[in-house]
Design an enzyme around this catalytic site. Structure first.
Site, PDB file in Angstrom:
ATOM      1  N   GLY A  39     -11.285  -8.645  11.451  1.00 34.53           N
ATOM      2  CA  GLY A  39     -10.676  -7.737  10.487  1.00 34.53           C
ATOM      3  C   GLY A  39     -10.912  -8.198   9.077  1.00 34.53           C
ATOM      4  N   PRO A  47     -10.230  -9.299   5.248  1.00 35.66           N
ATOM      5  CG  PRO A  47     -11.271 -10.516   3.555  1.00 35.66           C
ATOM      6  CD  PRO A  47     -11.446  -9.324   4.439  1.00 35.66           C
ATOM      7  N   GLY A 107      -3.929  -9.037   8.446  1.00 35.86           N
ATOM      8  CA  GLY A 107      -2.848  -9.536   9.279  1.00 35.86           C
ATOM      9  C   GLY A 107      -3.297 -10.275  10.522  1.00 35.86           C
ATOM     10  CE  LYS A 108      -8.977 -12.143   9.685  1.00 32.68           C
ATOM     11  NZ  LYS A 108      -8.811 -11.318   8.494  1.00 32.68           N
ATOM     12  CB  THR A 109      -3.010 -15.604   9.764  1.00 32.10           C
ATOM     13  OG1 THR A 109      -4.349 -15.788   9.307  1.00 32.10           O
ATOM     14  CG2 THR A 109      -2.361 -16.942   9.946  1.00 32.10           C
ATOM     15  CG  HIS A 134     -15.812   8.262 -20.917  1.00 34.67           C
ATOM     16  ND1 HIS A 134     -17.132   7.891 -20.933  1.00 34.67           N
ATOM     17  CD2 HIS A 134     -15.337   7.896 -19.701  1.00 34.67           C
ATOM     18  CE1 HIS A 134     -17.437   7.308 -19.795  1.00 34.67           C
ATOM     19  NE2 HIS A 134     -16.353   7.302 -19.016  1.00 34.67           N
ATOM     20  CD  GLU A 135     -11.521   7.400 -18.673  1.00 32.57           C
ATOM     21  OE1 GLU A 135     -11.452   7.896 -17.531  1.00 32.57           O
ATOM     22  OE2 GLU A 135     -12.210   6.395 -18.932  1.00 32.57           O
ATOM     23  CG  HIS A 188     -14.683  10.367 -15.713  1.00 33.91           C
ATOM     24  ND1 HIS A 188     -15.915  10.324 -15.135  1.00 33.91           N
ATOM     25  CD2 HIS A 188     -14.588   9.242 -16.480  1.00 33.91           C
ATOM     26  CE1 HIS A 188     -16.559   9.231 -15.539  1.00 33.91           C
ATOM     27  NE2 HIS A 188     -15.776   8.561 -16.365  1.00 33.91           N
ATOM     28  CG  ASP A 191     -18.364   6.093 -15.735  1.00 34.65           C
ATOM     29  OD1 ASP A 191     -17.609   5.487 -14.959  1.00 34.65           O
ATOM     30  OD2 ASP A 191     -17.982   6.657 -16.770  1.00 34.65           O
TER      31      ASP A 191
HETATM   32  P1  ADP Z   1      -5.594 -12.415   7.361  1.00 37.38           P
HETATM   33  O1  ADP Z   1      -5.329 -13.627   8.165  1.00 37.38           O
HETATM   34  O2  ADP Z   1      -6.064 -11.256   8.162  1.00 37.38           O
HETATM   35  O3  ADP Z   1      -6.451 -12.626   6.156  1.00 37.38           O
HETATM   36  P2  ADP Z   1      -2.805 -12.568   6.983  1.00 37.38           P
HETATM   37  O4  ADP Z   1      -2.348 -12.447   8.380  1.00 37.38           O
HETATM   38  O5  ADP Z   1      -2.798 -13.927   6.401  1.00 37.38           O
HETATM   39  O6  ADP Z   1      -4.205 -11.900   6.766  1.00 37.38           O
HETATM   40  O7  ADP Z   1      -1.930 -11.590   6.106  1.00 37.38           O
HETATM   41  C1  ADP Z   1      -1.499 -11.909   4.837  1.00 37.38           C
HETATM   42  C2  ADP Z   1      -0.150 -11.331   4.576  1.00 37.38           C
HETATM   43  O8  ADP Z   1      -0.207  -9.927   4.474  1.00 37.38           O
HETATM   44  C3  ADP Z   1       0.816 -11.596   5.691  1.00 37.38           C
HETATM   45  O9  ADP Z   1       1.471 -12.804   5.521  1.00 37.38           O
HETATM   46  C4  ADP Z   1       1.771 -10.432   5.594  1.00 37.38           C
HETATM   47  O10 ADP Z   1       2.776 -10.718   4.664  1.00 37.38           O
HETATM   48  C5  ADP Z   1       0.925  -9.327   5.058  1.00 37.38           C
HETATM   49  N1  ADP Z   1       0.468  -8.439   6.119  1.00 37.38           N
HETATM   50  C6  ADP Z   1      -0.800  -8.227   6.500  1.00 37.38           C
HETATM   51  N2  ADP Z   1      -0.873  -7.312   7.480  1.00 37.38           N
HETATM   52  C7  ADP Z   1       0.393  -6.949   7.743  1.00 37.38           C
HETATM   53  C8  ADP Z   1       0.982  -6.029   8.673  1.00 37.38           C
HETATM   54  N3  ADP Z   1       0.247  -5.307   9.531  1.00 37.38           N
HETATM   55  N4  ADP Z   1       2.316  -5.911   8.680  1.00 37.38           N
HETATM   56  C9  ADP Z   1       3.068  -6.625   7.833  1.00 37.38           C
HETATM   57  N5  ADP Z   1       2.580  -7.497   6.941  1.00 37.38           N
HETATM   58  C10 ADP Z   1       1.260  -7.662   6.877  1.00 37.38           C
HETATM   59 ZN    ZN Z   2     -16.023   6.655 -17.106  1.00 36.02          ZN
HETATM   60 MG    MG Z   3      -5.818 -15.545   7.734  1.00 33.30          MG
END
Ligand code: ADP
Ligand code: ZN
Ligand code: MG
Length: 612
Positions: free
Chosen positions: A202, A204, A207-209, A424-425, A428, A500
């Site tokens: 997934g 960064p 929420g992998k960790t 400019h804005e 757009h 742009d």
């Molecule tokens: P990863 O390891 O994927 O880079 P982390 O698990 O470290 O990401 O997530 C970082 C923080 O983001 C977590 O500590 C949490 O606070 C928040 N977070 C990420 N995904 C979720 C989720 N699905 N639900 C709740 N909090 C989340």
């Molecule tokens: Zn612009």
């Molecule tokens: Mg992580």
């Protein structure tokens, strides 16, 4: 640093102490008058002396008039003998009170020992300090091979699936792992083989960790956590021995989860990478494979690993019997985002009328970590404004802060600059408002943010994973709107449009070479992007087409841009009065939110233009 200042402190204290002791001895000895032996003999003969105390070789003399004096006798001889040698009158000597003082006591020994032993002592202390330092260094070297494993105990700090919002499919898959950890018997009896390794993929911050910890929390088993980068050290062989240590420690714990975070740090495709020196990583990876193969069928350790670079992983890791389960964590969709915001508003005081759904609407593409950061920024902002609770606007402001960097209201714009940015804005915004399938404008602003002079935020109504060619063409037109507005209004172009133009060119090139959206070149992709593993970025775009095709691509890119340019130009020229109106409004108010902008536009009853 700390130990250095501590050592200096001790050195100075010791020196001061020595100086003090010496001065103490010298001060004592200097006071009385010193007599030579023959002077003493003269004084005895003339009857001036009342008492002599013999203290080793030192003579403490008391005179009749109560004066005190000191003298020294010869080392070898007794006192009377010495005096005799100097011709003392025996009768006069008899009248003198002679006393011998036992040469002992602390002062005597101290006077002998301190001068001789102190240097030794100082050297000794010095050596000891050095040795001690060397020893800690040495023991550090010896524990290098030990993995720096963090064990989150089951009870403290427990995270469960309730703390993880969204990620429904991932949770469902992991429930199997949880169930196995809870009652492995059920699975083993029926002869099922439980997956040893589960790999979480997934972006960064998805929420992998967090999820890995939640699995341990759900199953209520010990959770061993180590990061891939911790395996990689300066010393060869350390990584492998850390892996061994990790698995052994986990084995003692019995049923448990071993979590290897950022496994791509060690698990990269072997033999890849720049500059060599990957032997260490390869050994570490091999050791992981060996350990995983060493699991018995009824082993109750389960390995979770996480990475955001599945593309660089060594295929040996992904083989059946190793990390054969792969779970993909997607970026959260709008419902998940709302859930995540809810989770991270726990413990924060929010005003009652806050609508997290609206915040979720404005945050497509945010990861869980971004959202968690967002809620924290909002709380910080509210506190800085001395508010007791977080209000909706705090959250909206933080979204832009997270997206674009903080507002820079302090940047002073000249009236002319402000006018240029406003037009400019407005360009757009007008193009976006005029085209049929454009995403709605959420905000137009000429307040500088991060590096942008102004900005126009458009956000898709619904998240789409697929975008069509006409949507891309709309985007292209909108990107060019700023440039055209400047050009038609002032007859001149500022540097503000360069970003742009770059974005537009990149997008157009992608349409041609990646998405097969050019009619002439057809549904073929051109160019192969190779990734340099070491830097982990797309650097070289391998050219797998001829020079002729390259020319065609350039032509097609230009044709797309030209087409988008024409569309935008038509809009801006035919709706000049609207452009002027938006720009004036921007100069006055600086920022237009979605509603204000839509109200302004409504007055002109613009007919939406379809793009083909
Ligand atoms: P990863 O390891 O994927 O880079 P982390 O698990 O470290 O990401 O997530 C970082 C923080 O983001 C977590 O500590 C949490 O606070 C928040 N977070 C990420 N995904 C979720 C989720 N699905 N639900 C709740 N909090 C989340
Ligand atoms: Zn612009
Ligand atoms: Mg992580």
């Amino acid at each position: 640093m700390k130990t250095l200042s501590k050592n200096v402190f001790w050195a100075i204290t010791t020196l001061l102490l020595i100086a003090f002791i010496f001065s103490f001895f010298y001060a004592e000895q200097k006071q009385p008058v010193v007599l030579s032996i023959d002077q003493l003999v003269l004084k005895i003969n003339s009857g001036e002396i009342s008492k002599i105390i013999v203290n080793g070789n030192n003579l403490e003399i008391e005179l009749k008039n109560n004066d005190k004096a000191v003298s020294k006798k010869e080392t070898e001889a007794g006192l009377s003998e010495t005096l005799k040698n100097f011709g003392v009158n025996p009768e006069a000597l008899q009248k003198v009170n002679l006393a011998i003082k036992e040469e002992s006591g602390f002062r005597y020994w101290a006077s002998i020992l301190i001068p001789s032993l102190l240097p030794l002592l100082i050297i000794g202390v010095f050596l000891w300090l050095m040795f001690r330092q060397a020893k800690t260094g040495m023991s550090q070297a010896f524990t290098f091979g030990k993995a720096n494993i963090k064990l989150f105990s089951q009870f403290k700090d427990q995270i469960t699936f309730k703390d993880v919002a969204g990620l429904k499919e991932a949770k469902e898959e992991l429930l199997e792992v949880v169930d196995f950890l809870k009652n492995p018997k059920k699975y083993l009896e029926i002869g099922a083989k439980i997956p040893k390794g589960v790999l979480l993929f997934g972006a960064p911050g998805t929420g992998k960790t967090l999820l890995a910890r939640a699995v341990a929390g759900e199953a209520n088993v010990p959770f061993f956590h180590i990061s891939g980068s911790e395996f990689v050290e300066m010393f060869v062989g350390v990584g492998a021995s850390r892996v061994r240590d990790l698995f052994q420690t986990a084995k003692k714990a019995g049923r448990c989860i071993i979590f290897i975070d950022e496994i791509d740090a060690v698990g990269r495709e072997r033999g890849a990478g720049l500059g060599g020196g990957n032997d260490e990583r390869e050994q570490t990876l091999n050791q992981i494979l060996v350990e995983m193969d060493g699991f018995e069928r009824n082993d109750e350790r389960i390995i979770l690993a996480a990475t955001n670079r599945p593309d660089v992983l060594d295929s040996a890791l992904l083989r059946p019997g190793r990390f054969d389960r792969r779970i993909i964590l997607d970026l959260p969709d709008i419902n998940d985002r709302e859930e995540i915001l809810k989770i991270h508003s726990r413990g924060k005081i929010l005003s009652k009328d806050i609508n997290l759904r609206k915040a979720a609407e404005r945050t497509p593409g945010f990861s869980g970590a971004d959202l968690s950061n967002l809620m924290n920024e909002a709380a910080l902002w509210a506190a800085r404004k001395n508010r007791k609770e977080v209000v909706q606007q705090d959250i909206f402001d933080s979204i832009e802060k997270v997206l674009l960097g903080p507002e820079r209201r302090s940047r002073v714009l000249s009236a002319k600059e402000k006018e240029i940015i406003a037009y400019h804005e407005a360009g757009h915004a007008l193009v976006a408002a005029s085209l049929k399938n454009a995403d709605p404008i959420h905000k137009v602003s000429i307040v500088a943010r991060g590096r942008a002079g102004g900005y126009t935020l458009k956000l898709p109504i619904e998240e789409t994973y697929l975008r069509t060619k006409s949507q891309f063409m709309t985007d292209l037109s909108m990107m060019l709107g700023g440039y055209i507005a400047e050009k038609t209004t002032f007859g001149d172009i500022s540097t503000g449009a360069s970003n742009d133009l770059q974005n537009a060119s990149e997008l157009a090139r992608k349409l041609v070479t990646k998405f097969g959206m050019s009619e002439k070149l057809g549904p073929i992709t051109y160019g192969k992007t190779e990734e340099l593993v070491f830097l982990g970025r797309e650097i070289t775009a391998g050219k797998n087409y001829s020079e002729k095709i390259a020319g065609e691509i350039d032509k097609e890119v230009k044709a797309l841009i030209d087409k988008a340019f024409e569309t935008a130009k038509k809009i801006i020229i035919s709706r000049k009065h609207v452009l002027k109106n938006i720009a004036q409004e921007l100069i006055e108010k600086e920022t237009l939110e979605r509603e204000a902008f839509e109200n302004l536009i409504k007055g002109f009853k613009l007919k939406p233009i379809a793009i083909q």
